[in-house]
Design a protein around this motif. Structure first.
Motif, PDB file in Angstrom:
ATOM      1  N   GLU A 232      -9.045   4.051  -2.097  1.00  0.00           N
ATOM      2  CA  GLU A 232      -8.909   3.235  -0.993  1.00  0.00           C
ATOM      3  C   GLU A 232      -9.607   3.867   0.245  1.00  0.00           C
ATOM      4  O   GLU A 232     -10.491   3.445   0.932  1.00  0.00           O
ATOM      5  N   ASN A 233      -8.973   5.314   0.526  1.00  0.00           N
ATOM      6  CA  ASN A 233      -9.385   5.826   1.787  1.00  0.00           C
ATOM      7  C   ASN A 233     -10.684   6.590   1.709  1.00  0.00           C
ATOM      8  O   ASN A 233     -11.476   6.540   2.672  1.00  0.00           O
TER       9      ASN A 233
ATOM     10  N   SER B 291       5.235  -3.538   8.346  1.00  0.00           N
ATOM     11  CA  SER B 291       4.833  -2.482   7.370  1.00  0.00           C
ATOM     12  C   SER B 291       5.391  -0.972   7.999  1.00  0.00           C
ATOM     13  O   SER B 291       5.934  -0.205   7.327  1.00  0.00           O
TER      14      SER B 291
ATOM     15  N   LEU C 150      -1.005   1.017   2.815  1.00  0.00           N
ATOM     16  CA  LEU C 150      -1.207  -0.336   3.482  1.00  0.00           C
ATOM     17  C   LEU C 150      -2.129  -0.135   4.781  1.00  0.00           C
ATOM     18  O   LEU C 150      -2.713  -1.365   5.343  1.00  0.00           O
ATOM     19  N   ASN C 151      -2.175   0.995   5.351  1.00  0.00           N
ATOM     20  CA  ASN C 151      -3.194   1.054   6.611  1.00  0.00           C
ATOM     21  C   ASN C 151      -4.528   0.617   6.622  1.00  0.00           C
ATOM     22  O   ASN C 151      -4.996  -0.211   7.272  1.00  0.00           O
ATOM     23  N   PRO C 152      -5.225   0.906   5.507  1.00  0.00           N
ATOM     24  CA  PRO C 152      -6.556   0.443   5.312  1.00  0.00           C
ATOM     25  C   PRO C 152      -6.642  -1.202   5.297  1.00  0.00           C
ATOM     26  O   PRO C 152      -7.719  -1.597   5.613  1.00  0.00           O
ATOM     27  N   ILE C 153      -5.710  -1.685   4.236  1.00  0.00           N
ATOM     28  CA  ILE C 153      -5.737  -3.123   4.209  1.00  0.00           C
ATOM     29  C   ILE C 153      -5.458  -3.514   5.443  1.00  0.00           C
ATOM     30  O   ILE C 153      -5.987  -5.041   5.734  1.00  0.00           O
ATOM     31  N   LEU C 154      -4.540  -3.297   6.393  1.00  0.00           N
ATOM     32  CA  LEU C 154      -4.235  -3.932   7.491  1.00  0.00           C
ATOM     33  C   LEU C 154      -5.470  -3.912   8.585  1.00  0.00           C
ATOM     34  O   LEU C 154      -5.616  -4.782   9.446  1.00  0.00           O
TER      35      LEU C 154
ATOM     36  N   PHE D  59      -9.472  -4.353   6.314  1.00  0.00           N
ATOM     37  CA  PHE D  59      -9.745  -5.574   5.656  1.00  0.00           C
ATOM     38  C   PHE D  59      -9.296  -6.762   6.231  1.00  0.00           C
ATOM     39  O   PHE D  59      -9.599  -7.848   5.855  1.00  0.00           O
ATOM     40  N   SER D  60      -8.520  -6.628   7.654  1.00  0.00           N
ATOM     41  CA  SER D  60      -8.125  -7.663   8.212  1.00  0.00           C
ATOM     42  C   SER D  60      -9.177  -8.079   9.398  1.00  0.00           C
ATOM     43  O   SER D  60      -9.221  -8.964  10.198  1.00  0.00           O
TER      44      SER D  60
ATOM     45  N   CYS E 271     -15.277  -5.930   7.727  1.00  0.00           N
ATOM     46  CA  CYS E 271     -15.281  -6.137   6.226  1.00  0.00           C
ATOM     47  C   CYS E 271     -16.583  -6.565   5.726  1.00  0.00           C
ATOM     48  O   CYS E 271     -17.126  -6.280   4.592  1.00  0.00           O
TER      49      CYS E 271
END
Length: 368
Positions: A42-43, A249, A294-298, A301-302, A307
């Motif tokens: 992810e990172n 989170s 979770l940091n990359p998702i929050l 991707f938010s 995105c």
């Protein structure tokens, strides 16, 4: 009693089943492997796309530094997974023990500082839009990130200094604190000094890496919400969802670790609370690493704009790769066709040369 890398109390006696992995250890090892794999991929994706295919902006610099810290943390997970898989025995040497443990604490401080800085930045954009427009730029944000990394490194120094390998009588080697390192000269109560050092490091982590950043995050988003309410602006559902997700989170990932650290430090030796905290700390430390996943998702991707840039950049990368492949295929086909054409020309030339020679030979035979 001695303690393992993340303050898990370990008995110095050899148990009958010490070579077998307990269900808790197996669960923790599985979590480490899962978080490590997801976090690294992810990172790396974020650093590769945002770093090389997205135009430099304030938000991209925040995201890059956060992803770099999270990548550093998740990349260190396989080594601790190896430690646990070998029965809580450290076999990589004292120097790497200090480096590996310092990476964990460095990420803890950098993540807390960066999340607090990102929240403050968003707060200033809403509360002081004119000032933010005039002073908020990539150069300043880059310097702030440099200061954050420097402060986090300074905060990590004590954890590096007091980390060392501990050889047990049962053959195991632990990677843990040695609070009796660098003792001052003179007569004093060494046991009290070790206890003070242990408590100081625990509360230092609690306040600098958790409570203060959490307070800044909550106050920043509360100020943003209050300002938007006074202006009569409608808060988007995406904004509310992001704020709740960030706070929840951060608390869920890091609160268990710090709570059990304080319990383990403050409980008397041999107290049931200390034993409970010691058993729960490895799992809570693993959950703390979940924040790096979770940091990359929050934060990435938010953000719809980011995105879209990532999707477009990935599309451009894929198109470039496909274009290179197609060009290579076309080149090979062109080379093959050129080779075939050359061969045909050579054969025709040979045939054209051979035909007159054959006619001359036939005429000579006829005359004879």
């Amino acid at each position: 009693m001695v303690v393992s890398p993340y303050n898990q109390t370990v008995n110095n006696r050899t148990s009958p089943n010490e070579t077998e992995l307990s269900s808790l250890n197996f669960f923790t090892i599985s979590l480490h492997g899962l978080f490590s794999s997801i976090g690294i991929i992810e990172n790396l994706l974020i650093i590769g796309v945002v770093g090389f295919h997205v135009r430099r902006s304030v938000i991209s610099i925040w995201i890059l530094n956060l992803a770099a810290s999270d990548l550093l943390a998740t990349s260190s997970l396989p080594f601790f997974t190896l430690y646990m898989a070998r029965g809580n025995t450290w076999t990589l040497g004292a120097t790497f023990c200090r480096i590996h443990s310092s990476i964990f604490f460095l990420n803890m401080f950098v993540s807390g500082f960066l999340l607090a800085a990102i929240s403050t930045d968003r707060c200033l954009v809403v509360l002081r839009p004119v000032w933010a427009q005039n002073h908020r730029n990539t150069q300043i944000v880059g310097r702030i990130c440099g200061v954050i990394w420097a402060l986090a490194a300074i905060c990590t120094i004590p954890f590096y200094m007091f980390r060392d390998t501990i050889h047990l009588s049962n053959g195991k080697i632990l990677c843990y604190y040695k609070y009796d390192r660098f003792l001052p000269q003179g007569s004093y109560d060494q046991e009290a000094l070790r206890k003070h050092r242990k408590e100081a490091l625990a509360f230092m982590k609690l306040f600098l890496a958790f409570l203060i950043p959490l307070l800044i995050i909550i106050l920043s988003y509360a100020a943003v919400n209050s300002s938007l309410a006074r202006r009569g602006c409608r808060r988007s559902f995406r904004f509310v969802r992001l704020v709740v997700a960030v706070v929840v989170s951060f608390v869920l990932c890091w609160a268990p670790y710090h709570i059990f650290i304080i319990i383990e430090v403050m409980s008397p030796s041999g107290h049931p609370a200390q034993a409970l905290a010691s058993k729960a700390l490895p799992v809570s430390a693993t959950i703390g690493f979940l924040n790096s996943v979770l940091n990359p998702i929050l934060y990435v991707f938010s953000c719809p704009d980011l995105c879209n840039k990532i999707r477009h950049s990935l599309g451009a990368v894929m198109e470039s790769v496909l274009a290179e492949d197609l060009a290579e295929l076309a080149r090979r086909r062109s080379t093959a066709r050129s080779s075939i054409s050359t061969t045909e020309v050579v054969m025709k030339q040979r045939n054209s040369i051979a035909t007159p020679c054959l006619k001359t030979e036939q005429e000579q035979n006829a005359s004879e």
